[in-house]
Design a protein around this motif. Sequence first.
Motif, PDB file in Angstrom:
ATOM      1  N   VAL A  39      40.823 -13.274  18.181  1.00 21.38           N
ATOM      2  CA  VAL A  39      40.119 -12.023  18.502  1.00 21.38           C
ATOM      3  C   VAL A  39      39.129 -12.261  19.642  1.00 21.38           C
ATOM      4  O   VAL A  39      39.017 -11.444  20.573  1.00 21.38           O
ATOM      5  N   ILE A  40      38.430 -13.392  19.604  1.00 21.76           N
ATOM      6  CA  ILE A  40      37.487 -13.723  20.674  1.00 21.76           C
ATOM      7  C   ILE A  40      38.226 -13.845  22.010  1.00 21.76           C
ATOM      8  O   ILE A  40      37.757 -13.327  23.039  1.00 21.76           O
ATOM      9  N   GLU A  41      39.388 -14.497  22.001  1.00 18.64           N
ATOM     10  CA  GLU A  41      40.162 -14.640  23.248  1.00 18.64           C
ATOM     11  C   GLU A  41      40.629 -13.291  23.777  1.00 18.64           C
ATOM     12  O   GLU A  41      40.581 -13.035  24.990  1.00 18.64           O
ATOM     13  N   ILE A  42      41.050 -12.394  22.880  1.00 16.03           N
ATOM     14  CA  ILE A  42      41.450 -11.036  23.289  1.00 16.03           C
ATOM     15  C   ILE A  42      40.283 -10.331  23.987  1.00 16.03           C
ATOM     16  O   ILE A  42      40.453  -9.694  25.033  1.00 16.03           O
ATOM     17  N   LEU A  43      39.111 -10.426  23.381  1.00 14.09           N
ATOM     18  CA  LEU A  43      37.942  -9.723  23.930  1.00 14.09           C
ATOM     19  C   LEU A  43      37.554 -10.277  25.303  1.00 14.09           C
ATOM     20  O   LEU A  43      37.104  -9.525  26.168  1.00 14.09           O
ATOM     21  N   GLN A  45      39.775 -11.890  27.452  1.00 14.99           N
ATOM     22  CA  GLN A  45      40.873 -11.741  28.414  1.00 14.99           C
ATOM     23  C   GLN A  45      41.144 -10.290  28.780  1.00 14.99           C
ATOM     24  O   GLN A  45      41.444  -9.986  29.937  1.00 14.99           O
ATOM     25  N   TYR A  46      41.058  -9.365  27.813  1.00 18.98           N
ATOM     26  CA  TYR A  46      41.418  -7.966  28.093  1.00 18.98           C
ATOM     27  C   TYR A  46      40.206  -7.091  28.381  1.00 18.98           C
ATOM     28  O   TYR A  46      40.358  -6.032  28.994  1.00 18.98           O
ATOM     29  N   PHE A  47      39.004  -7.532  27.930  1.00 18.93           N
ATOM     30  CA  PHE A  47      37.842  -6.648  28.079  1.00 18.93           C
ATOM     31  C   PHE A  47      36.703  -7.277  28.875  1.00 18.93           C
ATOM     32  O   PHE A  47      35.642  -6.680  29.038  1.00 18.93           O
ATOM     33  N   GLY A  48      36.921  -8.512  29.379  1.00 17.22           N
ATOM     34  CA  GLY A  48      35.959  -9.127  30.290  1.00 17.22           C
ATOM     35  C   GLY A  48      34.642  -9.523  29.646  1.00 17.22           C
ATOM     36  O   GLY A  48      33.639  -9.686  30.350  1.00 17.22           O
ATOM     37  N   LYS A  66      35.169  -2.335  11.933  1.00 13.14           N
ATOM     38  CA  LYS A  66      35.619  -1.954  13.273  1.00 13.14           C
ATOM     39  C   LYS A  66      34.535  -2.257  14.283  1.00 13.14           C
ATOM     40  O   LYS A  66      33.372  -2.484  13.915  1.00 13.14           O
ATOM     41  N   GLY A  67      34.916  -2.281  15.560  1.00 12.76           N
ATOM     42  CA  GLY A  67      33.939  -2.509  16.620  1.00 12.76           C
ATOM     43  C   GLY A  67      34.515  -2.112  17.962  1.00 12.76           C
ATOM     44  O   GLY A  67      35.736  -2.114  18.159  1.00 12.76           O
ATOM     45  N   ILE A  68      33.626  -1.748  18.888  1.00 13.01           N
ATOM     46  CA  ILE A  68      34.039  -1.270  20.210  1.00 13.01           C
ATOM     47  C   ILE A  68      34.197  -2.452  21.172  1.00 13.01           C
ATOM     48  O   ILE A  68      33.248  -3.200  21.424  1.00 13.01           O
ATOM     49  N   ALA A  69      35.422  -2.592  21.710  1.00 13.43           N
ATOM     50  CA  ALA A  69      35.702  -3.643  22.691  1.00 13.43           C
ATOM     51  C   ALA A  69      35.300  -3.206  24.092  1.00 13.43           C
ATOM     52  O   ALA A  69      34.892  -4.028  24.916  1.00 13.43           O
ATOM     53  N   GLY A  70      35.444  -1.902  24.391  1.00 20.99           N
ATOM     54  CA  GLY A  70      35.100  -1.384  25.711  1.00 20.99           C
ATOM     55  C   GLY A  70      35.254   0.118  25.727  1.00 20.99           C
ATOM     56  O   GLY A  70      35.800   0.714  24.791  1.00 20.99           O
ATOM     57  N   ILE A  71      34.752   0.764  26.791  1.00 24.02           N
ATOM     58  CA  ILE A  71      34.790   2.216  26.941  1.00 24.02           C
ATOM     59  C   ILE A  71      35.354   2.534  28.324  1.00 24.02           C
ATOM     60  O   ILE A  71      34.850   2.017  29.331  1.00 24.02           O
ATOM     61  N   TYR A  72      36.394   3.384  28.359  1.00 22.11           N
ATOM     62  CA  TYR A  72      37.152   3.636  29.593  1.00 22.11           C
ATOM     63  C   TYR A  72      37.671   5.071  29.599  1.00 22.11           C
ATOM     64  O   TYR A  72      37.737   5.723  28.560  1.00 22.11           O
ATOM     65  N   GLU A  78      44.147   3.705  26.738  1.00 23.71           N
ATOM     66  CA  GLU A  78      45.472   3.668  26.092  1.00 23.71           C
ATOM     67  C   GLU A  78      46.247   2.427  26.513  1.00 23.71           C
ATOM     68  O   GLU A  78      46.887   1.764  25.692  1.00 23.71           O
ATOM     69  N   THR A  79      46.202   2.110  27.799  1.00 17.33           N
ATOM     70  CA  THR A  79      46.925   0.932  28.297  1.00 17.33           C
ATOM     71  C   THR A  79      46.386  -0.339  27.666  1.00 17.33           C
ATOM     72  O   THR A  79      47.158  -1.200  27.218  1.00 17.33           O
ATOM     73  N   LYS A  80      45.066  -0.481  27.604  1.00 13.56           N
ATOM     74  CA  LYS A  80      44.472  -1.692  27.024  1.00 13.56           C
ATOM     75  C   LYS A  80      44.814  -1.810  25.544  1.00 13.56           C
ATOM     76  O   LYS A  80      45.169  -2.897  25.065  1.00 13.56           O
ATOM     77  N   ALA A  81      44.725  -0.702  24.809  1.00 12.63           N
ATOM     78  CA  ALA A  81      45.046  -0.739  23.379  1.00 12.63           C
ATOM     79  C   ALA A  81      46.508  -1.144  23.177  1.00 12.63           C
ATOM     80  O   ALA A  81      46.814  -1.983  22.319  1.00 12.63           O
TER      81      ALA A  81
END
Length: 103
Positions: A39-43, A45-48, A66-72, A78-81
């Motif tokens: 999960v840490i690697e996802i956050l 690599q995909y959310f900077g 739950k938690g917010i990875a980013g706001i776009y 949709e693409t990131k999810a």
Amino acid sequence: DQEHPEHETDVMTVTPELKRPPQYAVVLLNDDYTPMDFVIEILQQYFGLDLDRATQVMLTVHYEGKGIAGIYPRDIAETKANQVNNYARSQGHPLLCQIEPQE
Ligand code: NFA
């Protein structure tokens, strides 16, 4: 307009919404099986997120569900999810990512 000073305020509040599209939160959901390090690697690599912030968000998801990875804007959210869900599945993990409109 001396009698209606609120017209100036209307211009200042409406104009910014024309420049910035509706925002969506990309939310990670907790599960019992996905490794914390994954999960840490996802956050990162995909959310900077840097390591400290990625760890904080992962722990929020782990302890609060739950938690917010980013706001776009919607298309990017949709693409990131979809990318996260596809990558997690390809690695054999049940991690789920969804999007939520921001108030
Ligand atoms: N709850 C998972 C575990 O204990 C870790 C996890 C955190 C999973 C955030 C999904 C999201 N291994």
